[in-house]
Motif scaffolding. Sequence first.
Motif, PDB file in Angstrom:
ATOM      1  N   VAL A  62       0.842  -0.994  -0.002  1.00  0.00           N
ATOM      2  CA  VAL A  62       0.393   0.280  -0.322  1.00  0.00           C
ATOM      3  C   VAL A  62       0.860   1.302   0.313  1.00  0.00           C
ATOM      4  CG1 VAL A  62      -1.305   1.564   1.419  1.00  0.00           C
ATOM      5  CG2 VAL A  62      -2.385  -1.203   1.201  1.00  0.00           C
ATOM      6  N   VAL A  63       0.859   2.591  -1.261  1.00  0.00           N
ATOM      7  CA  VAL A  63       1.315   3.506  -1.256  1.00  0.00           C
ATOM      8  C   VAL A  63       0.221   4.302  -0.940  1.00  0.00           C
ATOM      9  CG1 VAL A  63       3.559   4.950  -2.494  1.00  0.00           C
ATOM     10  CG2 VAL A  63       3.291   2.205  -2.198  1.00  0.00           C
ATOM     11  N   LEU A  64       0.409   5.290   0.083  1.00  0.00           N
ATOM     12  CA  LEU A  64      -0.460   6.365   0.336  1.00  0.00           C
ATOM     13  C   LEU A  64       0.111   7.722  -0.547  1.00  0.00           C
ATOM     14  CD1 LEU A  64      -0.712   6.361   4.120  1.00  0.00           C
ATOM     15  CD2 LEU A  64      -2.080   5.063   2.212  1.00  0.00           C
ATOM     16  N   ASP A  65      -0.932   8.516  -0.952  1.00  0.00           N
ATOM     17  CA  ASP A  65      -0.885  10.125  -2.152  1.00  0.00           C
ATOM     18  C   ASP A  65      -0.159  11.111  -0.942  1.00  0.00           C
ATOM     19  OD1 ASP A  65      -0.224  11.648  -3.592  1.00  0.00           O
ATOM     20  OD2 ASP A  65      -2.239  12.445  -4.034  1.00  0.00           O
ATOM     21  N   ARG A  66       0.465  10.477  -0.142  1.00  0.00           N
ATOM     22  CA  ARG A  66       1.081  11.625   1.072  1.00  0.00           C
ATOM     23  C   ARG A  66       2.473  11.200   1.446  1.00  0.00           C
ATOM     24  NH1 ARG A  66      -1.147  11.814   7.219  1.00  0.00           N
ATOM     25  NH2 ARG A  66       1.363  12.443   8.152  1.00  0.00           N
ATOM     26  N   THR A  67       3.484  12.479   1.464  1.00  0.00           N
ATOM     27  CA  THR A  67       4.996  12.398   1.453  1.00  0.00           C
ATOM     28  C   THR A  67       5.051  11.996   2.500  1.00  0.00           C
ATOM     29  OG1 THR A  67       4.990  13.904   1.148  1.00  0.00           O
ATOM     30  CG2 THR A  67       5.601  12.693  -0.357  1.00  0.00           C
ATOM     31  N   MET A  68       6.440  11.673   3.538  1.00  0.00           N
ATOM     32  CA  MET A  68       6.894  11.383   4.764  1.00  0.00           C
ATOM     33  C   MET A  68       8.743  12.532   4.491  1.00  0.00           C
ATOM     34  SD  MET A  68       6.429  10.964   8.391  1.00  0.00           S
ATOM     35  CE  MET A  68       5.174  10.206   8.025  1.00  0.00           C
ATOM     36  N   ARG A  69       8.849  13.344   5.766  1.00  0.00           N
ATOM     37  CA  ARG A  69      10.620  13.764   5.502  1.00  0.00           C
ATOM     38  C   ARG A  69      10.897  13.103   6.259  1.00  0.00           C
ATOM     39  NH1 ARG A  69      12.828  18.147   8.732  1.00  0.00           N
ATOM     40  NH2 ARG A  69      14.486  18.560   7.407  1.00  0.00           N
ATOM     41  N   VAL A  70      12.107  11.947   6.446  1.00  0.00           N
ATOM     42  CA  VAL A  70      12.976  11.470   6.580  1.00  0.00           C
ATOM     43  C   VAL A  70      14.296  11.929   6.688  1.00  0.00           C
ATOM     44  CG1 VAL A  70      13.993   9.410   6.899  1.00  0.00           C
ATOM     45  CG2 VAL A  70      11.869   9.577   6.190  1.00  0.00           C
ATOM     46  N   THR A  71      15.098  12.500   7.521  1.00  0.00           N
ATOM     47  CA  THR A  71      16.077  12.599   7.814  1.00  0.00           C
ATOM     48  C   THR A  71      17.417  11.784   8.177  1.00  0.00           C
ATOM     49  OG1 THR A  71      16.176  13.750  10.020  1.00  0.00           O
ATOM     50  CG2 THR A  71      15.049  14.990   8.210  1.00  0.00           C
ATOM     51  N   PHE A  72      18.452  11.933   7.931  1.00  0.00           N
ATOM     52  CA  PHE A  72      19.782  10.369   8.622  1.00  0.00           C
ATOM     53  C   PHE A  72      20.351  11.793   9.986  1.00  0.00           C
ATOM     54  CE2 PHE A  72      17.563   9.544   4.321  1.00  0.00           C
ATOM     55  CZ  PHE A  72      17.065   8.563   4.782  1.00  0.00           C
ATOM     56  N   ASP A  73      20.708  10.572  10.543  1.00  0.00           N
ATOM     57  CA  ASP A  73      21.800  11.359  11.378  1.00  0.00           C
ATOM     58  C   ASP A  73      22.965  10.005  11.443  1.00  0.00           C
ATOM     59  OD1 ASP A  73      23.410  12.723  13.750  1.00  0.00           O
ATOM     60  OD2 ASP A  73      22.972  11.473  14.813  1.00  0.00           O
ATOM     61  N   ALA A  74      24.394  10.135  11.534  1.00  0.00           N
ATOM     62  CA  ALA A  74      25.508   9.175  11.783  1.00  0.00           C
ATOM     63  C   ALA A  74      26.638  10.147  12.271  1.00  0.00           C
ATOM     64  CB  ALA A  74      25.812   8.881  10.453  1.00  0.00           C
ATOM     65  N   ASN A  75      26.801   9.424  13.324  1.00  0.00           N
ATOM     66  CA  ASN A  75      27.650   9.116  14.419  1.00  0.00           C
ATOM     67  C   ASN A  75      28.368   8.071  14.891  1.00  0.00           C
ATOM     68  OD1 ASN A  75      26.387  12.055  15.242  1.00  0.00           O
ATOM     69  ND2 ASN A  75      25.047   9.891  15.504  1.00  0.00           N
ATOM     70  N   VAL A  76      29.992   7.884  15.046  1.00  0.00           N
ATOM     71  CA  VAL A  76      31.066   7.561  15.213  1.00  0.00           C
ATOM     72  C   VAL A  76      31.299   7.481  16.883  1.00  0.00           C
ATOM     73  CG1 VAL A  76      32.954   6.383  14.357  1.00  0.00           C
ATOM     74  CG2 VAL A  76      32.123   7.443  12.859  1.00  0.00           C
ATOM     75  N   ALA A  77      31.566   6.279  17.539  1.00  0.00           N
ATOM     76  CA  ALA A  77      31.849   6.352  18.953  1.00  0.00           C
ATOM     77  C   ALA A  77      33.447   6.029  18.959  1.00  0.00           C
ATOM     78  CB  ALA A  77      31.154   5.032  19.966  1.00  0.00           C
ATOM     79  N   PRO A  78      33.621   6.616  20.294  1.00  0.00           N
ATOM     80  CA  PRO A  78      35.272   6.490  20.227  1.00  0.00           C
ATOM     81  C   PRO A  78      35.943   5.042  20.307  1.00  0.00           C
ATOM     82  CG  PRO A  78      34.193   7.824  22.483  1.00  0.00           C
ATOM     83  CD  PRO A  78      32.735   7.365  21.725  1.00  0.00           C
ATOM     84  N   GLY A  79      36.662   5.383  19.864  1.00  0.00           N
ATOM     85  CA  GLY A  79      37.157   3.977  19.622  1.00  0.00           C
ATOM     86  C   GLY A  79      37.397   3.244  17.844  1.00  0.00           C
ATOM     87  N   LEU A  80      36.796   4.463  17.656  1.00  0.00           N
ATOM     88  CA  LEU A  80      36.707   3.634  15.962  1.00  0.00           C
ATOM     89  C   LEU A  80      36.807   4.905  15.666  1.00  0.00           C
ATOM     90  CD1 LEU A  80      33.337   2.127  14.670  1.00  0.00           C
ATOM     91  CD2 LEU A  80      35.480   1.174  14.828  1.00  0.00           C
ATOM     92  N   GLN A  81      38.314   4.690  14.597  1.00  0.00           N
ATOM     93  CA  GLN A  81      39.008   6.121  12.929  1.00  0.00           C
ATOM     94  C   GLN A  81      38.530   5.997  12.250  1.00  0.00           C
ATOM     95  OE1 GLN A  81      42.981   6.009  13.628  1.00  0.00           O
ATOM     96  NE2 GLN A  81      43.646   5.407  15.468  1.00  0.00           N
ATOM     97  N   TRP A  82      36.171   6.039  12.412  1.00  0.00           N
ATOM     98  CA  TRP A  82      36.140   5.918  10.959  1.00  0.00           C
ATOM     99  C   TRP A  82      35.171   7.595  10.320  1.00  0.00           C
ATOM    100  CZ3 TRP A  82      32.851   0.949  10.987  1.00  0.00           C
ATOM    101  CH2 TRP A  82      33.841  -0.229  10.616  1.00  0.00           C
ATOM    102  N   GLU A  83      35.423   7.402   9.039  1.00  0.00           N
ATOM    103  CA  GLU A  83      33.948   8.831   8.663  1.00  0.00           C
ATOM    104  C   GLU A  83      33.302   8.055   7.994  1.00  0.00           C
ATOM    105  OE1 GLU A  83      34.120  12.744   5.131  1.00  0.00           O
ATOM    106  OE2 GLU A  83      35.588  10.832   5.969  1.00  0.00           O
ATOM    107  N   PHE A  84      32.150   8.138   8.884  1.00  0.00           N
ATOM    108  CA  PHE A  84      30.897   7.694   8.429  1.00  0.00           C
ATOM    109  C   PHE A  84      30.074   8.583   8.445  1.00  0.00           C
ATOM    110  CE2 PHE A  84      26.788   6.120  11.042  1.00  0.00           C
ATOM    111  CZ  PHE A  84      26.045   5.181   9.803  1.00  0.00           C
ATOM    112  N   LYS A  85      29.311   8.713   6.997  1.00  0.00           N
ATOM    113  CA  LYS A  85      28.253   9.672   6.956  1.00  0.00           C
ATOM    114  C   LYS A  85      27.342   9.136   5.719  1.00  0.00           C
ATOM    115  CE  LYS A  85      31.019  11.807   3.588  1.00  0.00           C
ATOM    116  NZ  LYS A  85      31.781  13.220   3.241  1.00  0.00           N
ATOM    117  N   PRO A  86      25.695   9.995   6.498  1.00  0.00           N
ATOM    118  CA  PRO A  86      24.726   9.516   5.096  1.00  0.00           C
ATOM    119  C   PRO A  86      25.029  10.754   3.593  1.00  0.00           C
ATOM    120  CG  PRO A  86      23.742  11.311   6.692  1.00  0.00           C
ATOM    121  CD  PRO A  86      25.652  11.065   6.516  1.00  0.00           C
TER     122      PRO A  86
END
Length: 202
Positions: A62-86
């Motif tokens: 089922v797909v409605l004729d109404r949209t939903m705004r979805v935003t994204f958040d990306a974080n890295v905890a101490p101990g990982l030397q990573w760059e992480f992002k949407p």
Amino acid sequence: MSENAGTPKKQGRNNGAVVMMCLSFVFGMGAMSYAAVPLYRIFCQVTGYNGTTQRVDQVSSVVLDRTMRVTFDANVAPGLQWEFKPVEREVNPKIGETIQVNFTAENRSNETQRGQAVFNVTPGEAGVYFNKVQCFCFTETDLKPGEKLDMPVVFYIDPEIVKAVESKDIHTVTLSYTFYPKEGPKPVASNEGGAEKIEKKL
């Protein structure tokens, strides 16, 4: 005389029963405490409480004729030397539409590192309606030094979100991830000359 003689025995049996009840209570509370964390996790997964998303095998029909705004958040905890992002900061799919978004992670360290992503949705009331079909967060991720990885997430918003009193007025949800370090496999041990190798079974 016979009644008085039997009284200490009765008191002894009563005291024993009280002690057994107390011990049973203590052991019962210990068992409940031990089970509290996994039970709470199961509760969150089933109900969507605290913004926990749902894992599903099928897409919405089922797909409605109404949209939903979805935003994204990306974080890295101490101990990982990573760059992480949407790759995209936000999308606006129709409610019920199955959509794929991508995140990227890059290991900036000089050693292989293993991570596990945890996630939640805000507002928390939307968690039970946020359905993931595919996600990198379902498994652990290994990245070699300098390695960069594209990681997809396939999801849809359950159309039932517009019917519930607590969620019908939600127009924006945020999907948040945090990568935490995980212990990787232990390396194979060897002597200095390389003549003998000892493998440790995990």
